[in-house]
Motif scaffolding. Sequence first.
Motif, PDB file in Angstrom:
ATOM      1  N   VAL A 193       1.026  -1.122   0.528  1.00  0.00           N
ATOM      2  CA  VAL A 193       0.116   0.046   0.537  1.00  0.00           C
ATOM      3  C   VAL A 193       0.668   1.653  -0.021  1.00  0.00           C
ATOM      4  O   VAL A 193       0.769   2.474  -0.541  1.00  0.00           O
ATOM      5  N   LYS A 194       1.579   0.791   0.898  1.00  0.00           N
ATOM      6  CA  LYS A 194       3.056   2.474   0.682  1.00  0.00           C
ATOM      7  C   LYS A 194       3.453   2.662  -0.195  1.00  0.00           C
ATOM      8  O   LYS A 194       3.850   3.871  -0.728  1.00  0.00           O
ATOM      9  N   VAL A 195       4.020   1.964  -0.939  1.00  0.00           N
ATOM     10  CA  VAL A 195       4.386   1.445  -2.946  1.00  0.00           C
ATOM     11  C   VAL A 195       3.653   2.577  -3.082  1.00  0.00           C
ATOM     12  O   VAL A 195       4.132   3.305  -4.206  1.00  0.00           O
ATOM     13  N   ALA A 196       1.636   1.563  -3.532  1.00  0.00           N
ATOM     14  CA  ALA A 196       1.247   2.342  -4.782  1.00  0.00           C
ATOM     15  C   ALA A 196       0.955   3.852  -4.096  1.00  0.00           C
ATOM     16  O   ALA A 196       1.225   4.299  -5.180  1.00  0.00           O
ATOM     17  N   LYS A 197       0.467   4.257  -2.996  1.00  0.00           N
ATOM     18  CA  LYS A 197       0.608   4.885  -2.420  1.00  0.00           C
ATOM     19  C   LYS A 197       2.008   6.322  -3.054  1.00  0.00           C
ATOM     20  O   LYS A 197       1.588   7.460  -3.484  1.00  0.00           O
ATOM     21  N   HIS A 198       2.914   5.960  -3.005  1.00  0.00           N
ATOM     22  CA  HIS A 198       3.956   7.032  -3.322  1.00  0.00           C
ATOM     23  C   HIS A 198       4.103   6.915  -4.669  1.00  0.00           C
ATOM     24  O   HIS A 198       4.348   8.363  -5.096  1.00  0.00           O
ATOM     25  N   TYR A 199       3.347   6.303  -5.207  1.00  0.00           N
ATOM     26  CA  TYR A 199       3.655   6.372  -6.834  1.00  0.00           C
ATOM     27  C   TYR A 199       1.984   6.664  -7.437  1.00  0.00           C
ATOM     28  O   TYR A 199       2.127   6.956  -8.700  1.00  0.00           O
ATOM     29  N   GLY A 200       1.415   7.407  -6.583  1.00  0.00           N
ATOM     30  CA  GLY A 200      -0.113   8.408  -6.391  1.00  0.00           C
ATOM     31  C   GLY A 200      -1.125   6.641  -7.756  1.00  0.00           C
ATOM     32  O   GLY A 200      -1.641   7.267  -8.323  1.00  0.00           O
ATOM     33  N   ILE A 201      -0.744   5.414  -7.625  1.00  0.00           N
ATOM     34  CA  ILE A 201      -1.399   4.988  -7.841  1.00  0.00           C
ATOM     35  C   ILE A 201      -2.718   4.451  -7.585  1.00  0.00           C
ATOM     36  O   ILE A 201      -2.904   4.275  -5.859  1.00  0.00           O
ATOM     37  N   GLU A 202      -3.952   4.374  -7.493  1.00  0.00           N
ATOM     38  CA  GLU A 202      -5.440   4.632  -6.817  1.00  0.00           C
ATOM     39  C   GLU A 202      -6.224   3.005  -6.962  1.00  0.00           C
ATOM     40  O   GLU A 202      -5.251   2.332  -8.101  1.00  0.00           O
ATOM     41  N   PHE A 203      -6.385   2.722  -5.759  1.00  0.00           N
ATOM     42  CA  PHE A 203      -7.155   1.724  -5.780  1.00  0.00           C
ATOM     43  C   PHE A 203      -7.367   1.755  -4.462  1.00  0.00           C
ATOM     44  O   PHE A 203      -8.423   2.495  -3.575  1.00  0.00           O
ATOM     45  N   GLN A 204      -8.365   0.393  -4.038  1.00  0.00           N
ATOM     46  CA  GLN A 204      -9.826   0.544  -3.263  1.00  0.00           C
ATOM     47  C   GLN A 204      -8.673  -0.103  -1.768  1.00  0.00           C
ATOM     48  O   GLN A 204      -8.208  -0.976  -1.811  1.00  0.00           O
ATOM     49  N   PRO A 205      -8.874   0.098  -1.135  1.00  0.00           N
ATOM     50  CA  PRO A 205      -8.773   0.020   0.477  1.00  0.00           C
ATOM     51  C   PRO A 205      -8.827  -1.573   0.503  1.00  0.00           C
ATOM     52  O   PRO A 205      -8.308  -1.655   1.876  1.00  0.00           O
ATOM     53  N   LEU A 206     -10.632  -2.257   0.871  1.00  0.00           N
ATOM     54  CA  LEU A 206     -10.807  -2.638   0.874  1.00  0.00           C
ATOM     55  C   LEU A 206      -9.713  -4.070   0.209  1.00  0.00           C
ATOM     56  O   LEU A 206      -9.848  -5.585  -0.478  1.00  0.00           O
ATOM     57  N   MET A 207      -8.973  -4.078  -1.478  1.00  0.00           N
ATOM     58  CA  MET A 207      -8.875  -5.096  -2.524  1.00  0.00           C
ATOM     59  C   MET A 207      -8.016  -5.592  -1.638  1.00  0.00           C
ATOM     60  O   MET A 207      -6.903  -4.927  -0.777  1.00  0.00           O
ATOM     61  N   ARG A 208      -7.995  -6.609  -1.664  1.00  0.00           N
ATOM     62  CA  ARG A 208      -6.949  -7.886  -2.056  1.00  0.00           C
ATOM     63  C   ARG A 208      -5.206  -7.441  -2.103  1.00  0.00           C
ATOM     64  O   ARG A 208      -4.989  -6.706  -3.159  1.00  0.00           O
ATOM     65  N   LYS A 209      -4.711  -8.223  -0.824  1.00  0.00           N
ATOM     66  CA  LYS A 209      -3.121  -8.195  -1.329  1.00  0.00           C
ATOM     67  C   LYS A 209      -2.650  -7.794  -3.407  1.00  0.00           C
ATOM     68  O   LYS A 209      -2.055  -6.615  -3.177  1.00  0.00           O
ATOM     69  N   ASP A 210      -3.048  -9.182  -2.936  1.00  0.00           N
ATOM     70  CA  ASP A 210      -2.114  -9.692  -4.614  1.00  0.00           C
ATOM     71  C   ASP A 210      -3.421  -8.956  -5.941  1.00  0.00           C
ATOM     72  O   ASP A 210      -1.933  -8.385  -7.124  1.00  0.00           O
TER      73      ASP A 210
END
Length: 160
Positions: free
Chosen positions: A26-43
């Motif tokens: 999640v930290k990596v995704a936020k660093h790159y500004g990648i949008e995702f749903q918080p309830l999504m699975r790790k994979d």
Amino acid sequence: MPFNLDKFVASPSVEELDSLKKSEIVKVAKHYGIEFQPLMRKDEIKRYVLEYLVDESILPSTVLETAITVPTDNTFELKRLEMEMNKEIRLKEMEREREREERQREEREREREERERERKEREMQMQKEKEEREMQMQREEKAREHEFRARKICPQISGG
């Protein structure tokens, strides 16, 4: 060893991404500004990160071919969960039906036992009444015999 975001950004790799916990991905995704749903699975989040890193030419496109593919929709998982839930519902319904039938069977058994007990009580009462009538008849018979003998012995007692 604790996760170091700066170290990962400086030298990203699929292997290191695979070793991360969900919170670190999640930290990596936020660093790159990648949008995702918080309830999504790790994979699923990891797949978004990989796609972003390939799209930005940070990682070669071959990583997507070798990475485990994760369906982007949850149709299969939802269907599986729905089937499990339906199975549980059917099992609970079957259990309730079995319990209901068991209660009905027990109630019929109690009613049968009650009828049997009442029948035996009636038989006992009838037997008791029969014995009382027989005893009364014997007493009356003895009284008549006694009166008959008394008349034979003393005709003047009988009044006649």
